[in-house]
Design a protein around this motif. Structure first.
Motif, mmCIF file in Angstrom:
data_model
loop_
_atom_site.group_PDB
_atom_site.id
_atom_site.type_symbol
_atom_site.label_atom_id
_atom_site.label_comp_id
_atom_site.label_asym_id
_atom_site.label_seq_id
_atom_site.Cartn_x
_atom_site.Cartn_y
_atom_site.Cartn_z
ATOM 1 N N TRP A 75 0.838 -1.197 0.000
ATOM 2 C CA TRP A 75 0.000 0.000 0.000
ATOM 3 C C TRP A 75 0.869 1.241 0.000
ATOM 4 N N ASN A 76 0.612 2.142 -0.931
ATOM 5 C CA ASN A 76 1.304 3.422 -1.007
ATOM 6 C C ASN A 76 0.416 4.482 -0.358
ATOM 7 N N ALA A 77 0.728 4.807 0.898
ATOM 8 C CA ALA A 77 -0.115 5.743 1.636
ATOM 9 C C ALA A 77 -0.054 7.156 1.051
ATOM 10 N N ASP A 78 1.080 7.515 0.467
ATOM 11 C CA ASP A 78 1.218 8.860 -0.102
ATOM 12 C C ASP A 78 0.297 9.053 -1.294
ATOM 13 N N ALA A 79 0.213 8.033 -2.137
ATOM 14 C CA ALA A 79 -0.621 8.109 -3.334
ATOM 15 C C ALA A 79 -2.018 7.553 -3.095
#
Length: 126
Positions: free
Chosen positions: A102-106
Motif C-alpha cells: 500500500w502506497n499511503a502517499d498516493a
C-alpha cells in the motif's frame, strides 16, 4: 517495508517431520500466491510447493504425498508440513510471496512483485 521471516528449520533424522512457518509483515495490500523453494549445495533453487490465495496447491513430484503447504490469510503466514523426510530433502528452504503493498502517499496499491525470506536450513541426517 515487507519482511518474510521463516522459522522451524533444523536437524531431523530420516523419516522424521518438521514444520516450517513464514510470516509476512509490512504495508501489505494483498498477498497472492505463496510458496516454498529449496536450494541444496551445488544445485539450483527449485520450487517445492505453492498455494494460491484461494487455497489451490501444487507440489514438486519429489515431495508429493509427504509435504503439505497451507496458509493462514488472517495471520499472513504460510506453512510447510514435511513428513517422511529423506536425506535428499536437505537444503536451505526459502518462502516467497507475491505481494502488493500500500502506497499511503498516493493512496493506492503498488504493482504486485515477489518477495523472499532469508532462508532456513533443513538437514536430514542420522
Amino acid at each position: 517495508q515487507v519482511q518474510l521471516v521463516e522459522s522451524g528449520g533444523g536437524l531431523v533424522q530420516p523419516g522424521g517431520s518438521l514444520r516450517l512457518s513464514c510470516a509476512v509483515s509490512g504495508s501489505i495490500f494483498s498477498i497472492n500466491a505463496m510458496g516454498w523453494h529449496r536450494q541444496a549445495p551445488g544445485k539450483q533453487r527449485e520450487l517445492v510447493a505453492a498455494i494460491t490465495s484461494g487455497g489451490s496447491t501444487n507440489y514438486a513430484d519429489s515431495v508429493k504425498g509427504r509435504f503439505t503447504i497451507s496458509r493462514d490469510n488472517a495471520l499472513n503466514t504460510v506453512y510447510l508440513q514435511m513428513n517422511s523426510l529423506k536425506p535428499e530433502d536437505t537444503a536451505v528452504y526459502y518462502c516467497s510471496a507475491a505481494i502488493s503493498t500500500w502506497n499511503a502517499d498516493a493512496w493506492s496499491r503498488r504493482a504486485t512483485r515477489d518477495y523472499w525470506g532469508q532462508g532456513t536450513q533443513v538437514t536430514v541426517s542420522s
